[in-house]
Design an enzyme around this catalytic site. Structure first.
Site, PDB file in Angstrom:
ATOM      1  N   SER A  25       0.797  -0.742  -0.437  1.00 27.01           N
ATOM      2  CA  SER A  25      -0.150  -0.115  -0.133  1.00 27.01           C
ATOM      3  C   SER A  25       0.872   1.037  -0.627  1.00 27.01           C
ATOM      4  O   SER A  25       0.444   2.654  -0.447  1.00 27.01           O
ATOM      5  CB  SER A  25      -1.179  -0.388   0.847  1.00 27.01           C
ATOM      6  N   HIS A 158     -39.669  23.103 -10.652  1.00 24.88           N
ATOM      7  CA  HIS A 158     -39.961  22.212 -11.689  1.00 24.88           C
ATOM      8  C   HIS A 158     -38.923  23.007 -13.403  1.00 24.88           C
ATOM      9  O   HIS A 158     -39.280  22.869 -14.943  1.00 24.88           O
ATOM     10  CB  HIS A 158     -41.182  21.768 -12.808  1.00 24.88           C
ATOM     11  N   SER A 279     -13.612  24.336 -28.378  1.00 24.83           N
ATOM     12  CA  SER A 279     -13.650  23.662 -29.499  1.00 24.83           C
ATOM     13  C   SER A 279     -12.922  23.367 -29.943  1.00 24.83           C
ATOM     14  O   SER A 279     -12.526  23.921 -30.673  1.00 24.83           O
ATOM     15  CB  SER A 279     -15.692  23.312 -30.024  1.00 24.83           C
ATOM     16  N   LYS A 285     -17.636  28.320 -29.937  1.00 20.92           N
ATOM     17  CA  LYS A 285     -17.510  27.456 -28.866  1.00 20.92           C
ATOM     18  C   LYS A 285     -17.491  27.670 -28.256  1.00 20.92           C
ATOM     19  O   LYS A 285     -15.809  28.183 -27.645  1.00 20.92           O
ATOM     20  CB  LYS A 285     -17.759  25.978 -28.871  1.00 20.92           C
ATOM     21  N   GLU A 292     -18.919  21.457 -15.626  1.00 16.97           N
ATOM     22  CA  GLU A 292     -19.354  20.304 -16.375  1.00 16.97           C
ATOM     23  C   GLU A 292     -18.523  19.030 -15.184  1.00 16.97           C
ATOM     24  O   GLU A 292     -18.855  17.608 -14.942  1.00 16.97           O
ATOM     25  CB  GLU A 292     -19.534  19.903 -17.528  1.00 16.97           C
ATOM     26  N   TYR A 319      -9.984  -6.099  12.413  1.00 22.39           N
ATOM     27  CA  TYR A 319      -9.322  -5.973  11.485  1.00 22.39           C
ATOM     28  C   TYR A 319      -9.288  -6.932  10.500  1.00 22.39           C
ATOM     29  O   TYR A 319      -8.703  -8.227  10.870  1.00 22.39           O
ATOM     30  CB  TYR A 319      -7.330  -5.186  11.490  1.00 22.39           C
ATOM     31  N   GLN A 324      -7.916  -1.668   3.763  1.00 24.08           N
ATOM     32  CA  GLN A 324      -6.509  -1.181   3.602  1.00 24.08           C
ATOM     33  C   GLN A 324      -7.667  -0.263   1.804  1.00 24.08           C
ATOM     34  O   GLN A 324      -6.330   0.447   1.924  1.00 24.08           O
ATOM     35  CB  GLN A 324      -5.472  -1.887   3.011  1.00 24.08           C
ATOM     36  N   LYS A 327      -8.122   3.977   1.589  1.00 20.70           N
ATOM     37  CA  LYS A 327      -7.433   5.425   2.021  1.00 20.70           C
ATOM     38  C   LYS A 327      -7.492   5.782   0.172  1.00 20.70           C
ATOM     39  O   LYS A 327      -7.748   6.856   0.480  1.00 20.70           O
ATOM     40  CB  LYS A 327      -5.688   4.850   2.579  1.00 20.70           C
TER      41      LYS A 327
HETATM   42  N1  ARG Z   1      -1.328  -0.869   4.686  1.00 20.52           N
HETATM   43  C1  ARG Z   1      -1.677  -1.710   6.037  1.00 20.52           C
HETATM   44  C2  ARG Z   1      -3.459  -1.460   5.539  1.00 20.52           C
HETATM   45  O1  ARG Z   1      -3.655  -0.088   4.793  1.00 20.52           O
HETATM   46  C3  ARG Z   1      -1.303  -1.200   7.563  1.00 20.52           C
HETATM   47  C4  ARG Z   1      -2.287  -3.090   7.711  1.00 20.52           C
HETATM   48  C5  ARG Z   1      -1.434  -3.834   8.215  1.00 20.52           C
HETATM   49  N2  ARG Z   1      -2.195  -4.900   8.968  1.00 20.52           N
HETATM   50  C6  ARG Z   1      -1.913  -6.278   8.672  1.00 20.52           C
HETATM   51  N3  ARG Z   1      -2.372  -7.005  10.311  1.00 20.52           N
HETATM   52  N4  ARG Z   1      -1.632  -6.682   8.103  1.00 20.52           N
HETATM   53  O2  ARG Z   1      -4.710  -1.615   6.461  1.00 20.52           O
END
Ligand code: ARG
Length: 461
Positions: A25, A158, A279, A285, A292, A319, A324, A327
């Site tokens: 990540s 309307h 355009s 245009k 838009e 978890y 992940q 984000k």
């Molecule tokens: N990169 C992971 C995330 O964004 C971090 C947490 C990883 N935890 C684990 N148990 N593998 O969620």
């Protein structure tokens, strides 16, 4: 020497390269580098105070982390191919700086409570920029409301011509939604400021860390009360995406009207060249592209929200790696809004209003309600007055006349109550001035809105 993953011990063989790439990540959580280091500095202090590391060790770890912080700020911090995520990257770098002692930092901590903490810190750090961009757009609306105070226009329901209004009333109609969005962000901040750190992987921390002190140190309001919930709670991310989608929806509504109003058919507004595009084929245009795109991106923002909600919906407690996925949509929603809001504010500040076109679009039918009120003033019950006024409108259509072109005889044929003063009803500014109750389009009522909005914009909250 290649770097080993934080969890290498149990594994005899290396992760498949493609599986590693899927798992990693770092490409996006690098954005939380600063927050990750800040969290680690606080954690190092917490485990030192809990007698997990010595004062000397704490000093060294802290110095290493402060150096990494400087590297991040000066953009000297680099990611290595084996860095799985930002947490691994910072720990790897700490090892390069202080050696094996770096291995003590993660004592009692898991990436599960760490990532949830970093993400919350990131959000708390970034909400103010969004808030400021919202405030600036609100200011642009209020500035326009003041500048265009003398302009009148048709109000629509309307998308049909309904009643005349001040253009200022229309500008200000887009202010309260953004004010509500701003309030939503502020309320959300309070829920973001709950600290997951110190909850470990899921079951809590076996060392006597003071989570209240840790929470204060990192600027949170208090520690999360349950460890299982703390590591899996992503309500704040979903709420952020809801607020973003709501802002997008509000902006889209404004954009849709600007697009219509800049069309030749309406001709109410002309965008400044700086905020429109042409355009490649049709030389004449002038397109309202920023608006838009605003309308289009509102759909994308809604997609981010539904995407994360769908992810969360299937998960058990604590978890799971699915989390992940939280984000990318949050960062993307933030980037989208930060890119969009100033452009909209700039386009609104610089567009040209065509008061003559707007006024010319007000026809006498739009005063049919005032005509009914004229009858009400003369004792006719409203329901009846509504029907009589409707007959006048029908007579106008049949005779192809505006309502002020019908003769008094023609009025009297419909109802004897009509008198020669009936023509005064067709003064659009009079019609506007009558709507003076709080929130209405009468000049004084609009002025009151401007005063209130300006007060809100200058006060801190
Ligand atoms: N990169 C992971 C995330 O964004 C971090 C947490 C990883 N935890 C684990 N148990 N593998 O969620």
């Amino acid at each position: 020497m290649t770097n080993q993953p934080l969890w290498h011990g149990r594994f005899a063989n290396k992760t498949n390269d493609d599986a590693f790439a899927l798992n990693a990540s770092i490409s996006f959580d690098i954005r939380m580098a600063e927050q990750d280091v800040r969290g680690s500095i606080a954690w190092a202090e917490a485990i030192y105070k809990a007698d997990v590391i010595t004062a000397a060790e704490h000093t060294q770890i802290q110095a290493g982390l402060l150096q990494i912080e400087q590297e991040i700020l000066s953009q000297a911090f680099t990611v290595k191919p084996d860095d799985e995520d930002i947490h691994s990257a910072v720990e790897r770098r700490l090892g390069e700086i202080i050696g094996t002692l770096s291995g003590k930092l993660h004592t009692g901590r898991s990436r599960n409570d760490q990532v949830a903490t970093d993400f919350r810190l990131w959000m708390l750090d970034h909400i103010p920029a969004l808030d400021a961009a919202l405030v600036d757009l609100q200011s642009a609306l209020v500035e326009r409301a003041e500048e265009d105070f003398d302009t009148i226009m048709p109000g629509y329901t309307h998308l049909q011509r309904a009643q005349p209004i001040l253009l200022s009333q229309w500008w200000l109609s887009h202010y309260p939604p953004l004010k509500r969005d701003q309030a939503r962000l502020q309320e959300l901040s309070r829920r973001v400021a709950i600290l997951p750190l110190g909850c470990g992987a899921l079951a809590g921390c076996p060392y006597p860390v003071d989570r209240v002190a840790l929470s204060e140190k990192l600027g949170f309001a208090k520690p999360a009360m349950n460890s299982l919930d703390a590591v899996s709670n992503r309500d704040f991310a979903a709420e952020f995406l809801f607020v973003a989608a709501m802002i997008g929806t509000h902006l889209s509504k404004l954009a849709e009207q600007i697009i219509l109003f800049t069309s030749a058919e309406f001709g109410f507004f002309e965008l400044d060249d700086a905020y429109s595009t042409g355009s490649s084929l049709m030389p004449q245009k002038k397109n309202a592209d920023p608006f838009e795109l605003t309308r289009g991106k509102a759909g994308t923002l809604l997609g981010y929200l539904t995407g994360l909600m769908a992810t969360l919906k299937g998960l058990p407690s604590t978890y799971d790696k699915d989390l992940q996925e939280d984000k990318v949509p949050v960062f993307a929603a933030f980037d989208t809004l930060i890119a969009m809001l100033p452009v909209i504010a700039g386009a609104l500040r610089t567009l040209t209003v065509k008061p003559a076109r707007m006024e010319a679009a007000i026809d006498t039918n739009m005063m049919a309600t005032d005509l009914a009120d004229y009858l009400v003033e003369r004792g006719v019950p409203f329901r009846e007055a509504h029907a009589i006024s409707g007959e006048v409108v029908r007579a106008g259509i049949d005779k192809q006349k505006a309502l002020d072109e019908l003769t008094l005889e023609e009025y009297k044929e419909i109802n004897a109550v009509f008198d020669k003063d009936v023509y005064a009803v067709y003064d659009a500014r009079e019609s506007i001035a009558k709507r003076a109750a709080i929130g209405g389009t009468a000049p004084d009522a609009v002025k009151a809105q401007i005063v209130r909005a300006k007060r809100e914009l200058t006060s801190k909250n």
